[in-house]
Design a protein around this motif. Structure first.
Motif, PDB file in Angstrom:
ATOM      1  N   PHE A 109     -14.784  21.588-126.210  1.00  0.00           N
ATOM      2  CA  PHE A 109     -13.588  22.290-125.758  1.00  0.00           C
ATOM      3  C   PHE A 109     -12.678  22.536-126.958  1.00  0.00           C
ATOM      4  O   PHE A 109     -12.338  21.599-127.684  1.00  0.00           O
ATOM      5  CB  PHE A 109     -12.849  21.477-124.699  1.00  0.00           C
ATOM      6  CG  PHE A 109     -13.621  21.302-123.421  1.00  0.00           C
ATOM      7  CD1 PHE A 109     -13.471  22.197-122.372  1.00  0.00           C
ATOM      8  CD2 PHE A 109     -14.510  20.244-123.272  1.00  0.00           C
ATOM      9  CE1 PHE A 109     -14.193  22.045-121.201  1.00  0.00           C
ATOM     10  CE2 PHE A 109     -15.230  20.075-122.092  1.00  0.00           C
ATOM     11  CZ  PHE A 109     -15.070  20.977-121.060  1.00  0.00           C
ATOM     12  N   ASP A 110     -12.270  23.785-127.148  1.00  0.00           N
ATOM     13  CA  ASP A 110     -11.428  24.176-128.278  1.00  0.00           C
ATOM     14  C   ASP A 110     -10.020  23.610-128.089  1.00  0.00           C
ATOM     15  O   ASP A 110      -9.359  23.880-127.079  1.00  0.00           O
ATOM     16  CB  ASP A 110     -11.383  25.703-128.365  1.00  0.00           C
ATOM     17  CG  ASP A 110     -10.710  26.206-129.637  1.00  0.00           C
ATOM     18  OD1 ASP A 110      -9.933  25.449-130.261  1.00  0.00           O
ATOM     19  OD2 ASP A 110     -10.944  27.377-130.001  1.00  0.00           O
TER      20      ASP A 110
ATOM     21  N   GLY B  32     -16.659  27.063-116.901  1.00  0.00           N
ATOM     22  CA  GLY B  32     -16.267  26.489-118.178  1.00  0.00           C
ATOM     23  C   GLY B  32     -16.039  24.998-118.167  1.00  0.00           C
ATOM     24  O   GLY B  32     -15.846  24.393-119.228  1.00  0.00           O
ATOM     25  N   SER B  33     -16.052  24.367-116.984  1.00  0.00           N
ATOM     26  CA  SER B  33     -15.815  22.924-116.905  1.00  0.00           C
ATOM     27  C   SER B  33     -17.122  22.188-116.668  1.00  0.00           C
ATOM     28  O   SER B  33     -18.088  22.739-116.144  1.00  0.00           O
ATOM     29  CB  SER B  33     -14.829  22.605-115.781  1.00  0.00           C
ATOM     30  OG  SER B  33     -15.335  23.044-114.528  1.00  0.00           O
TER      31      SER B  33
ATOM     32  N   THR C 248      -8.816  22.685-118.501  1.00  0.00           N
ATOM     33  CA  THR C 248      -9.623  21.960-117.523  1.00  0.00           C
ATOM     34  C   THR C 248     -10.946  21.543-118.139  1.00  0.00           C
ATOM     35  O   THR C 248     -11.697  22.366-118.664  1.00  0.00           O
ATOM     36  CB  THR C 248      -9.872  22.833-116.283  1.00  0.00           C
ATOM     37  OG1 THR C 248      -8.617  23.231-115.732  1.00  0.00           O
ATOM     38  CG2 THR C 248     -10.647  22.058-115.231  1.00  0.00           C
ATOM     39  N   LEU C 249     -11.239  20.245-118.052  1.00  0.00           N
ATOM     40  CA  LEU C 249     -12.446  19.687-118.647  1.00  0.00           C
ATOM     41  C   LEU C 249     -13.544  19.427-117.623  1.00  0.00           C
ATOM     42  O   LEU C 249     -14.714  19.718-117.871  1.00  0.00           O
ATOM     43  CB  LEU C 249     -12.122  18.372-119.354  1.00  0.00           C
ATOM     44  CG  LEU C 249     -10.965  18.375-120.360  1.00  0.00           C
ATOM     45  CD1 LEU C 249     -10.734  16.958-120.875  1.00  0.00           C
ATOM     46  CD2 LEU C 249     -11.225  19.337-121.496  1.00  0.00           C
ATOM     47  N   VAL C 250     -13.157  18.873-116.473  1.00  0.00           N
ATOM     48  CA  VAL C 250     -14.130  18.421-115.474  1.00  0.00           C
ATOM     49  C   VAL C 250     -13.640  18.805-114.082  1.00  0.00           C
ATOM     50  O   VAL C 250     -12.459  18.622-113.765  1.00  0.00           O
ATOM     51  CB  VAL C 250     -14.323  16.885-115.541  1.00  0.00           C
ATOM     52  CG1 VAL C 250     -15.292  16.418-114.461  1.00  0.00           C
ATOM     53  CG2 VAL C 250     -14.808  16.458-116.922  1.00  0.00           C
ATOM     54  N   THR C 251     -14.551  19.343-113.248  1.00  0.00           N
ATOM     55  CA  THR C 251     -14.247  19.658-111.854  1.00  0.00           C
ATOM     56  C   THR C 251     -15.437  19.261-110.974  1.00  0.00           C
ATOM     57  O   THR C 251     -16.480  18.838-111.473  1.00  0.00           O
ATOM     58  CB  THR C 251     -13.946  21.165-111.650  1.00  0.00           C
ATOM     59  OG1 THR C 251     -15.099  21.930-112.067  1.00  0.00           O
ATOM     60  CG2 THR C 251     -12.723  21.611-112.438  1.00  0.00           C
ATOM     61  N   SER C 252     -15.273  19.446-109.664  1.00  0.00           N
ATOM     62  CA  SER C 252     -16.336  19.118-108.721  1.00  0.00           C
ATOM     63  C   SER C 252     -17.531  20.043-108.886  1.00  0.00           C
ATOM     64  O   SER C 252     -17.377  21.244-109.135  1.00  0.00           O
ATOM     65  CB  SER C 252     -15.804  19.215-107.289  1.00  0.00           C
ATOM     66  OG  SER C 252     -16.874  19.158-106.361  1.00  0.00           O
ATOM     67  N   ILE C 253     -18.724  19.485-108.691  1.00  0.00           N
ATOM     68  CA  ILE C 253     -19.947  20.282-108.737  1.00  0.00           C
ATOM     69  C   ILE C 253     -19.977  21.306-107.602  1.00  0.00           C
ATOM     70  O   ILE C 253     -20.722  22.290-107.647  1.00  0.00           O
ATOM     71  CB  ILE C 253     -21.181  19.355-108.687  1.00  0.00           C
ATOM     72  CG1 ILE C 253     -22.424  20.060-109.226  1.00  0.00           C
ATOM     73  CG2 ILE C 253     -21.389  18.778-107.284  1.00  0.00           C
ATOM     74  CD1 ILE C 253     -23.574  19.126-109.536  1.00  0.00           C
ATOM     75  N   ASP C 254     -19.139  21.103-106.598  1.00  0.00           N
ATOM     76  CA  ASP C 254     -19.063  22.030-105.467  1.00  0.00           C
ATOM     77  C   ASP C 254     -18.072  23.164-105.705  1.00  0.00           C
ATOM     78  O   ASP C 254     -17.941  24.056-104.866  1.00  0.00           O
ATOM     79  CB  ASP C 254     -18.669  21.268-104.194  1.00  0.00           C
ATOM     80  CG  ASP C 254     -19.700  20.221-103.800  1.00  0.00           C
ATOM     81  OD1 ASP C 254     -20.906  20.485-103.979  1.00  0.00           O
ATOM     82  OD2 ASP C 254     -19.297  19.136-103.337  1.00  0.00           O
ATOM     83  N   GLU C 255     -17.356  23.126-106.838  1.00  0.00           N
ATOM     84  CA  GLU C 255     -16.385  24.172-107.167  1.00  0.00           C
ATOM     85  C   GLU C 255     -17.038  25.230-108.048  1.00  0.00           C
ATOM     86  O   GLU C 255     -17.955  24.950-108.814  1.00  0.00           O
ATOM     87  CB  GLU C 255     -15.178  23.568-107.893  1.00  0.00           C
ATOM     88  CG  GLU C 255     -14.369  22.589-107.066  1.00  0.00           C
ATOM     89  CD  GLU C 255     -13.356  23.282-106.175  1.00  0.00           C
ATOM     90  OE1 GLU C 255     -13.245  24.517-106.256  1.00  0.00           O
ATOM     91  OE2 GLU C 255     -12.688  22.580-105.396  1.00  0.00           O
ATOM     92  N   SER C 256     -16.511  26.450-107.968  1.00  0.00           N
ATOM     93  CA  SER C 256     -17.059  27.548-108.765  1.00  0.00           C
ATOM     94  C   SER C 256     -16.339  27.716-110.096  1.00  0.00           C
ATOM     95  O   SER C 256     -16.584  28.681-110.818  1.00  0.00           O
ATOM     96  CB  SER C 256     -16.968  28.862-107.972  1.00  0.00           C
ATOM     97  OG  SER C 256     -15.614  29.146-107.627  1.00  0.00           O
ATOM     98  N   HIS C 257     -15.448  26.791-110.438  1.00  0.00           N
ATOM     99  CA  HIS C 257     -14.695  26.879-111.687  1.00  0.00           C
ATOM    100  C   HIS C 257     -15.640  26.995-112.883  1.00  0.00           C
ATOM    101  O   HIS C 257     -16.528  26.164-113.072  1.00  0.00           O
ATOM    102  CB  HIS C 257     -13.798  25.643-111.843  1.00  0.00           C
ATOM    103  CG  HIS C 257     -12.902  25.695-113.041  1.00  0.00           C
ATOM    104  ND1 HIS C 257     -13.334  25.374-114.311  1.00  0.00           N
ATOM    105  CD2 HIS C 257     -11.599  26.058-113.159  1.00  0.00           C
ATOM    106  CE1 HIS C 257     -12.337  25.522-115.160  1.00  0.00           C
ATOM    107  NE2 HIS C 257     -11.277  25.931-114.483  1.00  0.00           N
TER     108      HIS C 257
END
Length: 240
Positions: free
Chosen positions: A137-138, A159-160, A148-157
């Motif tokens: 991450f820059d 880059g995380s 944002t570094l980490v999100t749920s595997i169920d989210e479409s975000h």
């Protein structure tokens, strides 16, 4: 709004010689009934590892494990085929232990100490297939704005990195005298804010390097930077 303050000096501390470990929550020989977890956040360890030393092969299951190196070089090996992968500052490592995984983490430098945050989060799905990932991450992308570094595997975000929990891990680097408003995902979430360096004010609470505050039962809250400040946000469901 509810808050809980954890000053840096109130954390559990263990000196293993090769490892200097600060525990925000009960871990290993440090046990505090008042500090077992913050919602789904189970562990936040602030570790310094001596050169060439580290954690030998050991098992985990049904836990989401996130590692954020701050200084030095971490090297990772596991029984999923990953052999001594370097993880550098501005990179983040995630591992879903699931049905079970064996791994080793060592300081990959012969002369420099390794500083890192180790985070454990309870999963929302048990006995999943173990998985490993890491990403760079820059640091410029968190200058006075949320990265944002980490999100749920169920989210479409995009880059995380992904974990099996409705959690959000993010960072921001605020310039002195900057103001920032953090907005929580839902009323069921709380956020644990770790001051990596600097000094901030949240709800009239002054927080300095390695001080932390847990915030929940609110939609948003304001942060004022009294100095150049780096912050780590760990937002998690509170029903744990």
């Amino acid at each position: 709004m509810k808050t809980i303050i954890h000053k840096a000096e109130s954390r559990g501390f263990a000196n293993h010689g090769w490892l200097q470990a600060n525990h925000s929550f009960s871990f290993a020989s440090y046990h505090s009934p008042e500090r077992m977890h913050f919602g789904a956040l189970r562990v936040l360890n602030d570790d310094v590892v001596a050169p060439k030393m580290g954690f030998g092969t050991h098992p985990h299951d049904n836990m989401e494990i996130i590692t954020i190196p701050l200084k030095g070089v971490l090297k990772h090996k596991d029984n999923m085929g990953d052999a001594w992968i370097p993880v550098l500052p501005n990179e983040v490592q995630v591992m879903s232990a699931g049905t079970g995984v064996q791994h080793s983490e060592i300081n990959g430098s012969v002369d420099e100490h390794l500083s890192l945050f180790q985070i454990w989060i309870f999963p929302d799905k048990e006995n999943v297939k173990p998985r490993y990932d890491q990403k760079s991450f820059d640091s410029n992308d968190r200058k006075n704005k949320l990265q944002t570094l980490v999100t749920s595997i169920d989210e479409s975000h995009e880059g995380s990195l992904k974990i099996h929990q409705d959690a959000i891990i993010s960072r921001i680097d605020l310039d002195k005298n900057r103001h920032f408003e953090y907005k929580l995902k839902s009323k069921n979430h709380g956020v644990y804010v770790m001051t990596i360096y600097g000094e901030i004010v949240i709800e009239n609470n002054v927080l300095q390097s390695r001080d932390a505050i847990g915030v929940w039962e609110t939609d948003a809250f304001s942060i004022n930077a009294k100095e150049d400040t780096g912050l780590l946000f760990i937002e998690v469901p509170m029903n744990y």
